[in-house]
Design a protein around this motif. Structure first.
Motif, PDB file in Angstrom:
ATOM      1  N   SER A 104      -7.000 -41.565 -25.642  1.00 21.86           N
ATOM      2  CA  SER A 104      -6.365 -41.180 -26.909  1.00 21.86           C
ATOM      3  C   SER A 104      -7.344 -40.492 -27.858  1.00 21.86           C
ATOM      4  O   SER A 104      -6.927 -39.836 -28.806  1.00 21.86           O
ATOM      5  N   THR A 105      -8.634 -40.651 -27.626  1.00 24.21           N
ATOM      6  CA  THR A 105      -9.624 -40.021 -28.517  1.00 24.21           C
ATOM      7  C   THR A 105     -10.115 -38.682 -27.968  1.00 24.21           C
ATOM      8  O   THR A 105     -10.828 -37.966 -28.663  1.00 24.21           O
ATOM      9  N   CYS A 106      -9.760 -38.397 -26.730  1.00 26.85           N
ATOM     10  CA  CYS A 106     -10.330 -37.215 -26.056  1.00 26.85           C
ATOM     11  C   CYS A 106      -9.600 -35.938 -26.475  1.00 26.85           C
ATOM     12  O   CYS A 106      -8.384 -35.800 -26.288  1.00 26.85           O
ATOM     13  N   ALA A 107     -10.364 -34.999 -27.014  1.00 27.86           N
ATOM     14  CA  ALA A 107      -9.769 -33.757 -27.521  1.00 27.86           C
ATOM     15  C   ALA A 107      -9.198 -32.894 -26.394  1.00 27.86           C
ATOM     16  O   ALA A 107      -8.129 -32.305 -26.537  1.00 27.86           O
ATOM     17  N   SER A 108      -9.905 -32.798 -25.274  1.00 29.90           N
ATOM     18  CA  SER A 108      -9.389 -31.942 -24.188  1.00 29.90           C
ATOM     19  C   SER A 108      -8.135 -32.549 -23.570  1.00 29.90           C
ATOM     20  O   SER A 108      -7.191 -31.839 -23.228  1.00 29.90           O
ATOM     21  N   TYR A 109      -8.095 -33.871 -23.463  1.00 29.38           N
ATOM     22  CA  TYR A 109      -6.906 -34.540 -22.926  1.00 29.38           C
ATOM     23  C   TYR A 109      -5.729 -34.360 -23.886  1.00 29.38           C
ATOM     24  O   TYR A 109      -4.589 -34.175 -23.473  1.00 29.38           O
ATOM     25  N   ARG A 110      -6.041 -34.371 -25.163  1.00 28.26           N
ATOM     26  CA  ARG A 110      -5.001 -34.229 -26.187  1.00 28.26           C
ATOM     27  C   ARG A 110      -4.254 -32.904 -26.050  1.00 28.26           C
ATOM     28  O   ARG A 110      -3.034 -32.856 -26.157  1.00 28.26           O
ATOM     29  N   VAL A 111      -4.973 -31.838 -25.777  1.00 31.16           N
ATOM     30  CA  VAL A 111      -4.295 -30.534 -25.721  1.00 31.16           C
ATOM     31  C   VAL A 111      -3.895 -30.126 -24.308  1.00 31.16           C
ATOM     32  O   VAL A 111      -2.987 -29.322 -24.140  1.00 31.16           O
ATOM     33  N   LEU A 112      -4.544 -30.681 -23.301  1.00 30.08           N
ATOM     34  CA  LEU A 112      -4.209 -30.270 -21.931  1.00 30.08           C
ATOM     35  C   LEU A 112      -3.360 -31.308 -21.202  1.00 30.08           C
ATOM     36  O   LEU A 112      -2.717 -30.988 -20.190  1.00 30.08           O
ATOM     37  N   ALA A 113      -3.369 -32.550 -21.708  1.00 27.19           N
ATOM     38  CA  ALA A 113      -2.556 -33.639 -21.151  1.00 27.19           C
ATOM     39  C   ALA A 113      -2.698 -33.765 -19.633  1.00 27.19           C
ATOM     40  O   ALA A 113      -1.736 -34.030 -18.924  1.00 27.19           O
ATOM     41  N   SER A 114      -3.908 -33.560 -19.152  1.00 27.62           N
ATOM     42  CA  SER A 114      -4.148 -33.675 -17.709  1.00 27.62           C
ATOM     43  C   SER A 114      -5.290 -34.667 -17.487  1.00 27.62           C
ATOM     44  O   SER A 114      -6.318 -34.596 -18.168  1.00 27.62           O
ATOM     45  N   GLU A 115      -5.094 -35.564 -16.566  1.00 30.20           N
ATOM     46  CA  GLU A 115      -6.109 -36.592 -16.280  1.00 30.20           C
ATOM     47  C   GLU A 115      -7.463 -35.950 -15.929  1.00 30.20           C
ATOM     48  O   GLU A 115      -8.506 -36.441 -16.332  1.00 30.20           O
ATOM     49  N   MET A 116      -7.416 -34.838 -15.207  1.00 37.24           N
ATOM     50  CA  MET A 116      -8.677 -34.183 -14.812  1.00 37.24           C
ATOM     51  C   MET A 116      -9.437 -33.617 -16.014  1.00 37.24           C
ATOM     52  O   MET A 116     -10.603 -33.276 -15.915  1.00 37.24           O
ATOM     53  N   ASP A 117      -8.733 -33.483 -17.143  1.00 39.42           N
ATOM     54  CA  ASP A 117      -9.387 -32.998 -18.366  1.00 39.42           C
ATOM     55  C   ASP A 117      -9.649 -34.142 -19.343  1.00 39.42           C
ATOM     56  O   ASP A 117      -9.727 -33.929 -20.552  1.00 39.42           O
ATOM     57  N   SER A 118      -9.782 -35.337 -18.791  1.00 42.90           N
ATOM     58  CA  SER A 118     -10.118 -36.511 -19.614  1.00 42.90           C
ATOM     59  C   SER A 118     -11.449 -37.081 -19.116  1.00 42.90           C
ATOM     60  O   SER A 118     -11.879 -36.768 -18.005  1.00 42.90           O
ATOM     61  N   PRO A 119     -12.081 -37.940 -19.910  1.00 44.07           N
ATOM     62  CA  PRO A 119     -13.340 -38.540 -19.437  1.00 44.07           C
ATOM     63  C   PRO A 119     -13.121 -39.352 -18.161  1.00 44.07           C
ATOM     64  O   PRO A 119     -13.908 -39.257 -17.214  1.00 44.07           O
ATOM     65  N   ARG A 120     -12.040 -40.114 -18.137  1.00 48.24           N
ATOM     66  CA  ARG A 120     -11.783 -40.951 -16.946  1.00 48.24           C
ATOM     67  C   ARG A 120     -11.581 -40.078 -15.711  1.00 48.24           C
ATOM     68  O   ARG A 120     -12.117 -40.368 -14.640  1.00 48.24           O
ATOM     69  N   GLY A 121     -10.830 -38.988 -15.868  1.00 55.41           N
ATOM     70  CA  GLY A 121     -10.576 -38.089 -14.736  1.00 55.41           C
ATOM     71  C   GLY A 121     -11.852 -37.424 -14.247  1.00 55.41           C
ATOM     72  O   GLY A 121     -12.074 -37.265 -13.045  1.00 55.41           O
TER      73      GLY A 121
END
Ligand code: SF4
Ligand code: SF4
Length: 431
Positions: free
Chosen positions: A28-45
């Motif tokens: 929920s804090t990740c900016a790239s995940y926020r706009v791309l909504a893709s797991e691969m663009d999150s820290p966990r991914g």
């Protein structure tokens, strides 16, 4: 989403991925995940991808590298992670590998090289800006923006054009003297980083910061030969250039005769990189005093009594924008508020999503313009919802990004500019 192994995987520091328990608190804090909504663009991914690469199940190809390029290095995930994953160290270890041949398009490689050839060198930047000045603020610029003419050159050039501030004469010369004596009872002596982008695009910040330090009893010394701190190249994983710039800056600051209490920085991106010089230069060269963000420094030493008595009210509410490299990178948050609260009657307002990156992130808003623009709009809406007419921003990259995206006519100023205006030392439009 994961592609088959196609290239020999580079070595990654697995000890940094081990603590991740895949809880997802960082999402929920990740900016790239926020706009791309893709797991691969999150820290966990990305951590999952690194483990797959290490296990030989995934290649480090252009597609996978692209998911690392979407990361803004904002470090909000580091603050959010309950398992202590040092994603900041992880992405810093990955960045140099993203510069390998075949992972980016020729255009992206050339654009990044061009930006790194110009931005860290004030002389080169100013030469280019002399040409740009013939365009900014003119009818031609208005027509280009209204008709969408710059769109023809692609989203990166369009983003660059939209971020351009109106350039004043002070953008082209370092007008601050080398020695700036303390005013009132002397409390110490500091040096000050002008910054390469800040001195050209927002010189008022440096002028105001030096005045505030002087008025608080500090002599401020500015080595005239000081260059870039290396933050932009550091952010791009260009390590040999970063070391070269860092080393030159250390030598420049260390040539100052006499005792110094601190090297002061007024741009959080620069301060964050300069605080890592020990590791970057492997302690072969280091400043002979500590690097301190100006808010951190002034809060530690305290505003002088004479300065406090000078402060006059500023009309209007101020919303604080916390730069990522300030809150997540340097753990500096309260200090800005403490200093601004010294201004009589000033009403500080807090946006709801302070921890989310504004999309500036070094040169991210130039090389990943779509994602950056979306984040800029999210941030502008959040800050606007406070109803404040002034935004306080302590990082030049964020300031330019906010000025581009805010639609309500709010003014964006550095906290040092607000303090200097309140103390009657400086003037700003609309204040
Ligand atoms: S919060 Fe930390 S442990 Fe949880 S998924 Fe994100 S990086 Fe992994
Ligand atoms: S550094 Fe920022 S953009 Fe990158 S993974 Fe962490 S929160 Fe997301």
């Amino acid at each position: 989403m994961l592609s088959n192994a196609s290239t020999r995987p580079p070595k990654f520091p697995t000890e940094l991925t081990d603590p991740c328990v895949h809880c997802g608190f960082c999402l929920s804090t990740c900016a790239s995940y926020r706009v791309l909504a893709s797991e691969m663009d999150s820290p966990r991914g990305r951590i999952h991808a690194l483990r797959a690469i290490e296990a030989g199940e995934l290649g480090f190809d252009a597609t996978v590298a692209g998911h690392f390029d979407t990361c803004l290095s904002c470090y909000a995930c580091v603050t959010a992670c309950p398992s202590g994953v040092r994603y900041d160290q992880l992405i810093e270890a990955i960045r140099p590998k993203l510069n390998s041949i075949g992972l980016r398009s020729i255009w992206q490689i050339s654009l990044r090289q061009l930006l790194l050839w110009v931005l860290p060198y004030p002389r080169r930047l100013r030469t280019l800006l002399h040409l740009v000045r013939l365009y900014t603020g003119t009818l031609l610029q208005k027509v280009a923006r209204c008709t969408g003419l710059t769109r023809l050159f692609g989203p990166e050039i369009e983003a660059m054009e939209l971020l351009l501030p109106v350039l004043t004469a002070s953008a082209f010369d370092d007008l601050i003297p080398t020695i700036n004596p303390a005013i009132g009872p002397r409390r110490g002596r500091v040096s000050f980083l002008l910054g390469c982008v800040q001195r050209c695009f927002d010189p008022s910040v440096n002028i105001a910061t030096v005045k505030v330090l002087q008025a608080n009893g500090f002599e401020v010394v500015l080595p005239p030969d000081q260059g870039c701190c290396g933050a932009v190249s550091h952010h791009q994983g260009k390590m040999s250039l970063t070391r070269e710039l860092a080393s030159a800056l250390v030598r420049s600051m260390n040539r100052i005769d006499g005792k110094l209490d601190a090297v002061i920085v007024a741009a959080s991106g620069c301060g964050h990189t300069m605080k890592t010089y020990g590791e970057l230069l492997q302690d072969s060269e280091c400043f002979r005093t500590t690097v301190s963000d100006v808010h951190e420094f002034l809060t530690n030493v305290g505003l002088s009594d004479s300065f406090r008595t000078q402060l006059k009210p500023i009309a209007g509410a101020v919303a604080i924008h916390d730069a990522c490299h300030m809150i997540h990178g340097q753990n500096i948050q309260q200090q800005l508020r403490t200093l601004l609260n010294a201004i009589p009657n000033l009403e500080l307002r807090e946006p709801m999503e302070a921890g989310i990156c504004c999309g500036s992130a070094g040169i991210y808003n130039l090389v990943q313009p779509q994602e950056a623009a979306e984040l800029g709009m999210i941030k502008a809406i959040d800050l606007s919802s406070t109803g404040a007419s002034i935004i306080a921003s302590a990082n030049i990259g964020c300031t330019l990004q906010l000025r581009r995206h805010l639609q309500g006519g709010q003014a964006v100023y550095h906290p040092m500019e607000l303090l200097a205006v309140s103390a009657g030392l400086h003037s700003l439009p609309s204040l």
